[in-house]
Design an enzyme around this catalytic site. Structure first.
Site, mmCIF file in Angstrom:
data_model
loop_
_atom_site.group_PDB
_atom_site.id
_atom_site.type_symbol
_atom_site.label_atom_id
_atom_site.label_comp_id
_atom_site.label_asym_id
_atom_site.label_seq_id
_atom_site.Cartn_x
_atom_site.Cartn_y
_atom_site.Cartn_z
ATOM 1 C CE LYS A 56 10.477 -55.876 -50.448
ATOM 2 N NZ LYS A 56 11.325 -56.371 -51.568
ATOM 3 C CD GLU A 93 3.736 -60.831 -40.359
ATOM 4 O OE1 GLU A 93 3.589 -60.896 -41.591
ATOM 5 O OE2 GLU A 93 4.850 -60.936 -39.820
ATOM 6 C CG ASP A 94 3.606 -62.734 -44.677
ATOM 7 O OD1 ASP A 94 3.844 -62.668 -43.458
ATOM 8 O OD2 ASP A 94 4.524 -62.721 -45.535
ATOM 9 C CB ILE A 95 3.264 -66.745 -43.035
ATOM 10 C CG1 ILE A 95 3.385 -68.195 -42.542
ATOM 11 C CG2 ILE A 95 4.642 -66.168 -43.329
ATOM 12 C CD1 ILE A 95 3.832 -69.170 -43.625
ATOM 13 C CG ASP A 109 8.291 -70.449 -39.170
ATOM 14 O OD1 ASP A 109 7.943 -71.414 -38.478
ATOM 15 O OD2 ASP A 109 9.310 -70.458 -39.896
ATOM 16 C CE LYS A 164 6.207 -71.887 -42.846
ATOM 17 N NZ LYS A 164 7.641 -71.763 -43.153
ATOM 18 C CG ASP A 195 9.597 -63.197 -50.472
ATOM 19 O OD1 ASP A 195 9.057 -63.175 -49.347
ATOM 20 O OD2 ASP A 195 10.803 -62.941 -50.645
HETATM 21 P P1 IMP Z 1 8.623 -65.871 -37.557
HETATM 22 O O1 IMP Z 1 9.213 -64.651 -36.941
HETATM 23 O O2 IMP Z 1 9.433 -67.103 -37.352
HETATM 24 O O3 IMP Z 1 7.164 -66.090 -37.141
HETATM 25 O O4 IMP Z 1 8.659 -65.662 -39.117
HETATM 26 C C1 IMP Z 1 7.720 -64.924 -39.738
HETATM 27 C C2 IMP Z 1 8.251 -64.240 -40.983
HETATM 28 O O5 IMP Z 1 9.134 -65.086 -41.740
HETATM 29 C C3 IMP Z 1 7.084 -63.956 -41.863
HETATM 30 O O6 IMP Z 1 6.609 -62.644 -41.663
HETATM 31 C C4 IMP Z 1 7.640 -64.143 -43.261
HETATM 32 O O7 IMP Z 1 8.181 -62.935 -43.724
HETATM 33 C C5 IMP Z 1 8.757 -65.128 -43.084
HETATM 34 N N1 IMP Z 1 8.321 -66.501 -43.412
HETATM 35 C C6 IMP Z 1 8.232 -67.552 -42.556
HETATM 36 N N2 IMP Z 1 7.842 -68.656 -43.183
HETATM 37 C C7 IMP Z 1 7.657 -68.308 -44.482
HETATM 38 C C8 IMP Z 1 7.248 -69.049 -45.655
HETATM 39 O O8 IMP Z 1 6.951 -70.247 -45.629
HETATM 40 N N3 IMP Z 1 7.198 -68.339 -46.812
HETATM 41 C C9 IMP Z 1 7.485 -67.019 -46.900
HETATM 42 N N4 IMP Z 1 7.876 -66.299 -45.830
HETATM 43 C C10 IMP Z 1 7.961 -66.938 -44.633
HETATM 44 MG MG MG Z 2 6.290 -61.240 -43.198
#
Ligand code: IMP
Ligand code: MG
Length: 183
Positions: free
Chosen positions: A46, A102-104, A106, A134, A161
């Site tokens: 979302k 994408e929003d973020i 990590d 990040k 969120d």
């Molecule tokens: P990754 O797979 O570790 O890159 O995580 C990415 C997903 O985790 C993002 O699409 C977000 O949905 C969620 N996410 C990671 N960090 C945050 C945060 O600080 N706030 C909100 N959602 C996050």
């Molecule tokens: Mg996401």
């Protein structure tokens, strides 16, 4: 500072900063794809829906919007490595210029999964765009359009969120550690 919600530690990006950066990203994308017939923007639900809504309204090139949803195995707020497809695109993307929005990012597991899934569908080109990233030493997926690099804290607002809360704040704020329990 006026009435910040008690769950929140501080504002990391103001509404003005975000809006300015989103406009600049849209201008960059519009220029990069000036000769393309159209661009296919795939928002990841979302979290990316607010970013995508603002981004696409600043584009000056023809574009199509669609959505995907994925979920990470694990408890609410806790991100594990495995990613599962929950909602797929309506239409094929073969011979389309595709940008994942994408929003973020990590650890990059989500984007990496989406990138390889969509790459397998033979788009003409595939790029990635994320509002936030990040700070990490190594990421095994390229980010072509980045809004902001942020510190390694849990952030909410502007679509992001924590347990479905704080998504519609106009700014991005750091969640207090005692709220998330994430250190
Ligand atoms: P990754 O797979 O570790 O890159 O995580 C990415 C997903 O985790 C993002 O699409 C977000 O949905 C969620 N996410 C990671 N960090 C945050 C945060 O600080 N706030 C909100 N959602 C996050
Ligand atoms: Mg996401």
């Amino acid at each position: 500072m006026t009435n910040l919600h008690p769950d929140l530690a501080r504002i990391i990006l103001s509404e003005g900063e975000i809006q300015e950066r989103v406009k600049a990203l849209a201008a960059q994308i519009s220029s990069d794809y000036a000769n393309a017939e159209r661009v296919y923007l795939i928002g990841i639900l979302k979290g990316a829906f607010i970013f995508l809504a603002d981004l696409c309204r600043h584009l000056t090139i023809p574009h199509v919007v669609d959505f995907m949803s994925v979920s990470s195995y694990g408890k609410s707020g806790v991100v594990s490595g495995a990613v599962r497809l929950m909602l797929d695109l309506r239409d094929p993307i073969q011979n389309e210029h595709v940008i994942i929005v994408e929003d973020i990012v990590d650890k990059g597991h989500t984007l990496n999964y989406l990138y390889h899934t969509l790459q397998g569908r033979s788009p003409t080109s595939l790029r990635t765009c994320t509002l936030l990233q990040k700070k990490r030493d190594k990421l095994d997926v390229p980010i072509d359009y980045l809004g902001f690099m942020i510190p390694d804290v849990w952030v909410v607002g502007y679509g992001l969120d924590y347990a479905d809360k704080h998504r519609t704040l106009p700014f991005v704020a750091e969640l207090k550690r005692e709220v998330s329990g994430i250190s």
